[in-house]
Design a protein around this motif. Structure first.
Motif, PDB file in Angstrom:
ATOM      1  N   ASP A  27     -12.109  21.434   0.282  1.00  0.00           N
ATOM      2  CA  ASP A  27     -13.576  21.400   0.251  1.00  0.00           C
ATOM      3  C   ASP A  27     -14.051  19.983   0.581  1.00  0.00           C
ATOM      4  O   ASP A  27     -14.170  19.120  -0.288  1.00  0.00           O
ATOM      5  CB  ASP A  27     -14.025  21.821  -1.173  1.00  0.00           C
ATOM      6  CG  ASP A  27     -15.535  21.822  -1.306  1.00  0.00           C
ATOM      7  OD1 ASP A  27     -16.226  21.773  -0.259  1.00  0.00           O
ATOM      8  OD2 ASP A  27     -16.015  21.864  -2.452  1.00  0.00           O
ATOM      9  N   LEU A 141       4.575   8.962   5.405  1.00  0.00           N
ATOM     10  CA  LEU A 141       3.924   9.233   4.123  1.00  0.00           C
ATOM     11  C   LEU A 141       3.545  10.693   3.941  1.00  0.00           C
ATOM     12  O   LEU A 141       3.472  11.188   2.813  1.00  0.00           O
ATOM     13  CB  LEU A 141       2.626   8.421   4.030  1.00  0.00           C
ATOM     14  CG  LEU A 141       2.726   6.938   3.713  1.00  0.00           C
ATOM     15  CD1 LEU A 141       1.368   6.299   3.873  1.00  0.00           C
ATOM     16  CD2 LEU A 141       3.235   6.717   2.296  1.00  0.00           C
ATOM     17  N   ARG A 150      -8.206  16.787  -2.496  1.00  0.00           N
ATOM     18  CA  ARG A 150      -9.104  16.344  -1.419  1.00  0.00           C
ATOM     19  C   ARG A 150      -9.400  14.846  -1.470  1.00  0.00           C
ATOM     20  O   ARG A 150      -9.748  14.247  -0.459  1.00  0.00           O
ATOM     21  CB  ARG A 150     -10.414  17.133  -1.464  1.00  0.00           C
ATOM     22  CG  ARG A 150     -11.254  16.881  -2.696  1.00  0.00           C
ATOM     23  CD  ARG A 150     -12.580  17.615  -2.609  1.00  0.00           C
ATOM     24  NE  ARG A 150     -13.405  17.341  -3.783  1.00  0.00           N
ATOM     25  CZ  ARG A 150     -14.656  17.724  -3.909  1.00  0.00           C
ATOM     26  NH1 ARG A 150     -15.235  18.401  -2.946  1.00  0.00           N
ATOM     27  NH2 ARG A 150     -15.337  17.426  -4.998  1.00  0.00           N
ATOM     28  N   ILE A 154      -6.794  13.136   2.539  1.00  0.00           N
ATOM     29  CA  ILE A 154      -7.495  12.727   3.764  1.00  0.00           C
ATOM     30  C   ILE A 154      -7.147  11.309   4.202  1.00  0.00           C
ATOM     31  O   ILE A 154      -7.475  10.900   5.305  1.00  0.00           O
ATOM     32  CB  ILE A 154      -9.015  12.802   3.527  1.00  0.00           C
ATOM     33  CG1 ILE A 154      -9.329  12.092   2.193  1.00  0.00           C
ATOM     34  CG2 ILE A 154      -9.475  14.259   3.472  1.00  0.00           C
ATOM     35  CD1 ILE A 154     -10.582  11.378   2.146  1.00  0.00           C
ATOM     36  N   LEU A 155      -6.471  10.555   3.317  1.00  0.00           N
ATOM     37  CA  LEU A 155      -6.318   9.108   3.552  1.00  0.00           C
ATOM     38  C   LEU A 155      -5.131   8.735   4.434  1.00  0.00           C
ATOM     39  O   LEU A 155      -5.156   7.690   5.084  1.00  0.00           O
ATOM     40  CB  LEU A 155      -6.128   8.371   2.207  1.00  0.00           C
ATOM     41  CG  LEU A 155      -7.288   8.425   1.210  1.00  0.00           C
ATOM     42  CD1 LEU A 155      -6.849   7.809  -0.125  1.00  0.00           C
ATOM     43  CD2 LEU A 155      -8.485   7.665   1.770  1.00  0.00           C
ATOM     44  N   PHE A 156      -4.078   9.549   4.444  1.00  0.00           N
ATOM     45  CA  PHE A 156      -2.784   9.025   4.911  1.00  0.00           C
ATOM     46  C   PHE A 156      -2.336   9.519   6.280  1.00  0.00           C
ATOM     47  O   PHE A 156      -2.612  10.649   6.677  1.00  0.00           O
ATOM     48  CB  PHE A 156      -1.702   9.349   3.877  1.00  0.00           C
ATOM     49  CG  PHE A 156      -2.008   8.760   2.528  1.00  0.00           C
ATOM     50  CD1 PHE A 156      -1.877   7.391   2.316  1.00  0.00           C
ATOM     51  CD2 PHE A 156      -2.470   9.546   1.489  1.00  0.00           C
ATOM     52  CE1 PHE A 156      -2.178   6.830   1.080  1.00  0.00           C
ATOM     53  CE2 PHE A 156      -2.778   8.992   0.247  1.00  0.00           C
ATOM     54  CZ  PHE A 156      -2.630   7.636   0.050  1.00  0.00           C
ATOM     55  N   ILE A 198       2.296  11.547  -4.008  1.00  0.00           N
ATOM     56  CA  ILE A 198       1.438  10.394  -4.317  1.00  0.00           C
ATOM     57  C   ILE A 198       0.428  10.801  -5.387  1.00  0.00           C
ATOM     58  O   ILE A 198      -0.214  11.838  -5.274  1.00  0.00           O
ATOM     59  CB  ILE A 198       0.646   9.957  -3.064  1.00  0.00           C
ATOM     60  CG1 ILE A 198       1.571   9.451  -1.970  1.00  0.00           C
ATOM     61  CG2 ILE A 198      -0.400   8.889  -3.433  1.00  0.00           C
ATOM     62  CD1 ILE A 198       0.870   9.189  -0.645  1.00  0.00           C
ATOM     63  N   MET A 200      -2.791   8.881  -7.423  1.00  0.00           N
ATOM     64  CA  MET A 200      -3.498   7.600  -7.520  1.00  0.00           C
ATOM     65  C   MET A 200      -4.845   7.739  -8.199  1.00  0.00           C
ATOM     66  O   MET A 200      -5.481   8.787  -8.154  1.00  0.00           O
ATOM     67  CB  MET A 200      -3.674   6.996  -6.134  1.00  0.00           C
ATOM     68  CG  MET A 200      -4.643   7.716  -5.280  1.00  0.00           C
ATOM     69  SD  MET A 200      -4.973   6.804  -3.775  1.00  0.00           S
ATOM     70  CE  MET A 200      -6.390   7.732  -3.221  1.00  0.00           C
ATOM     71  N   GLY A 202      -8.075   6.371  -7.429  1.00  0.00           N
ATOM     72  CA  GLY A 202      -8.723   5.722  -6.281  1.00  0.00           C
ATOM     73  C   GLY A 202      -9.635   4.574  -6.677  1.00  0.00           C
ATOM     74  O   GLY A 202      -9.648   3.522  -6.037  1.00  0.00           O
ATOM     75  N   HIS A 203     -10.407   4.768  -7.756  1.00  0.00           N
ATOM     76  CA  HIS A 203     -11.347   3.710  -8.168  1.00  0.00           C
ATOM     77  C   HIS A 203     -10.620   2.452  -8.599  1.00  0.00           C
ATOM     78  O   HIS A 203     -11.013   1.334  -8.262  1.00  0.00           O
ATOM     79  CB  HIS A 203     -12.229   4.197  -9.325  1.00  0.00           C
ATOM     80  CG  HIS A 203     -13.220   5.233  -8.901  1.00  0.00           C
ATOM     81  ND1 HIS A 203     -13.931   5.997  -9.768  1.00  0.00           N
ATOM     82  CD2 HIS A 203     -13.608   5.636  -7.671  1.00  0.00           C
ATOM     83  CE1 HIS A 203     -14.713   6.839  -9.102  1.00  0.00           C
ATOM     84  NE2 HIS A 203     -14.533   6.627  -7.831  1.00  0.00           N
ATOM     85  N   ILE A 243     -13.306  -1.186   1.755  1.00  0.00           N
ATOM     86  CA  ILE A 243     -12.587  -2.356   1.212  1.00  0.00           C
ATOM     87  C   ILE A 243     -12.595  -3.465   2.265  1.00  0.00           C
ATOM     88  O   ILE A 243     -12.865  -4.633   1.975  1.00  0.00           O
ATOM     89  CB  ILE A 243     -11.134  -1.977   0.828  1.00  0.00           C
ATOM     90  CG1 ILE A 243     -11.125  -0.956  -0.318  1.00  0.00           C
ATOM     91  CG2 ILE A 243     -10.325  -3.225   0.452  1.00  0.00           C
ATOM     92  CD1 ILE A 243      -9.741  -0.426  -0.701  1.00  0.00           C
ATOM     93  N   ASN A 267      -4.367   5.452   6.492  1.00  0.00           N
ATOM     94  CA  ASN A 267      -3.514   4.510   5.772  1.00  0.00           C
ATOM     95  C   ASN A 267      -2.041   4.863   6.011  1.00  0.00           C
ATOM     96  O   ASN A 267      -1.584   5.918   5.581  1.00  0.00           O
ATOM     97  CB  ASN A 267      -3.862   4.580   4.276  1.00  0.00           C
ATOM     98  CG  ASN A 267      -3.044   3.627   3.425  1.00  0.00           C
ATOM     99  OD1 ASN A 267      -2.076   3.020   3.899  1.00  0.00           O
ATOM    100  ND2 ASN A 267      -3.416   3.495   2.168  1.00  0.00           N
ATOM    101  N   PHE A 297      -2.346  -5.082  -0.012  1.00  0.00           N
ATOM    102  CA  PHE A 297      -2.112  -4.721  -1.415  1.00  0.00           C
ATOM    103  C   PHE A 297      -1.536  -3.317  -1.403  1.00  0.00           C
ATOM    104  O   PHE A 297      -1.715  -2.579  -0.432  1.00  0.00           O
ATOM    105  CB  PHE A 297      -3.444  -4.723  -2.199  1.00  0.00           C
ATOM    106  CG  PHE A 297      -4.405  -3.706  -1.647  1.00  0.00           C
ATOM    107  CD1 PHE A 297      -5.207  -4.024  -0.572  1.00  0.00           C
ATOM    108  CD2 PHE A 297      -4.449  -2.418  -2.163  1.00  0.00           C
ATOM    109  CE1 PHE A 297      -6.049  -3.068  -0.006  1.00  0.00           C
ATOM    110  CE2 PHE A 297      -5.296  -1.454  -1.613  1.00  0.00           C
ATOM    111  CZ  PHE A 297      -6.098  -1.790  -0.521  1.00  0.00           C
TER     112      PHE A 297
END
Ligand code: ACO
Length: 312
Positions: A27, A141, A150, A154-156, A198, A200, A202-203, A243, A267, A297
């Motif tokens: 979603d 990854l 969700r 979407i990041l990797f 993974i 994480m 995120g914040h 970032i 990423n 990082f």
């Protein structure tokens, strides 16, 4: 004695996932993904192994540096996604490239891996342990991604970048130093949990990144007696465009100084920085004397920055 970057290479696997593909899986929407992360597409290693990507990037860097397998006397690979726990990806690469019996080591420093690996290789060269080092950052990854989450799936993306570091007797230029650090007590915020996925917060990762990136940039430049304005390019780890923009705003940098690839690749952990470097190099955007700073990082948390002058 100096250690300098003599060649670069990259490999991106052919399959691509677009934001529209994610709309069919979870979603989400293109607007949300672009607005919150800056990502539009990422490459996915469906049919290739991590070692295939590492080999392709390494061959490209060696060709770019004009060096033969027999010249390489050190291999450092950064990866958190090796095809198997052992032998190391570095040994796999040594075999695939037909290298002599040389120093081969994998480094596990997550998204800061390239910065750590360059430091190891450059110091080895400067102390006489090696003359020509192959540094490869290669990450597959996507098999570790939870495609039902969700906020993270979407990041990797997957990819590999490589550099050949050479040593010679010339004075000045080349690698000017790095600053490496880690904070293990924050490690739970970004980890690979049993089952190999993974997980994480995120914040937490976001907050950590926007705090430590300026910190290491300033410390490293102060140590080298340089300023942010002296840098031709800053190559940040590509975790989230917001970032990167936060660092850019902090130093009131012109947009073209901050190198951005996240829109196309997402990423790719430690592979982000050397892939961005190779793009700059092959686009003819680097000239001898250009000061470049890479900063990253990642899980650990690890973080750090490395500074070098582009040299011939
Ligand atoms: N599509 C639509 N909505 C979403 C999505 C999505 N893909 N993901 C989350 N949302 C929703 C959330 O559920 C939340 O909804 P709610 O308000 O109803 O609860 C809302 O969007 C806002 O969510 P936030 O988490 O506040 O969104 P944020 O803007 O913080 O972005 C993100 C989240 C992208 C994860 C961001 O925090 C981030 O990039 N953090 C850094 C991640 C990172 O760098 N990780 C490094 C991994 S590197 C490695 O070593 C593997």
């Amino acid at each position: 004695m100096r250690a300098y970057m003599a060649g670069t290479g990259r490999f991106l696997p052919p399959d691509v996932l677009t934001n529209a593909d994610f709309v069919r899986m979870v979603d989400t929407s293109d607007e949300w993904i672009v607005g919150h992360t800056g990502i539009r597409t990422r490459h996915i290693a469906r049919t290739v192994k991590n070692a295939d990507m590492a080999e392709a990037a390494a061959r490209a860097a060696m060709e770019n540096a004009g060096c033969a397998p027999a010249d390489i006397d050190m291999v450092v690979v950064s990866t958190v996604t090796p095809d198997r726990a052992y032998p190391s990806l570095a040994c796999d690469l040594q075999n695939r490239l037909g290298l002599p019996d040389v120093f081969c080591l994998d480094v596990s420093a997550a998204c800061s891996g390239f910065i750590y690996a360059v430091d190891l290789a450059a110091r080895h060269i400067l102390t006489g342990g090696a003359r020509t080092a192959l540094v490869v950052s290669s990450e597959k990854l996507t098999p570790t991604v939870d495609y039902t989450d969700r906020a993270s799936c979407i990041l990797f993306g997957d990819g590999a970048g490589a550099v050949v570091l050479k040593g010679d007797e010339r004075q000045g230029g080349g690698w000017l130093g790095s600053l490496l650090a880690a904070r293990g007590d924050d490690g739970a915020a970004l980890q690979c949990v049993p089952g190999g996925r993974i997980k994480m917060d995120g914040h937490e990762v976001f907050r950590f990144a926007v705090r430590v990136m300026p910190e290491v940039i300033e410390k490293l430049l102060a140590r080298a007696g340089r300023a942010v304005s002296d840098c031709k390019f800053i190559i940040p780890h590509q975790a989230n465009l917001r970032i990167i923009k936060a660092v850019q705003r902090r130093y009131a940098l012109p947009e073209e100084k901050m190198v951005v690839t996240i829109d196309r690749y997402g990423n790719m952990s430690s592979a982000c920085i050397p892939i961005a470097l190779d793009e700059l190099n092959r686009a003819g955007r680097l000239e001898p004397g250009d000061l470049l700073l890479a900063v990253g990082f990642g899980a650990g948390f690890t973080y750090g920055a490395t500074l070098f002058e582009w040299s011939e």
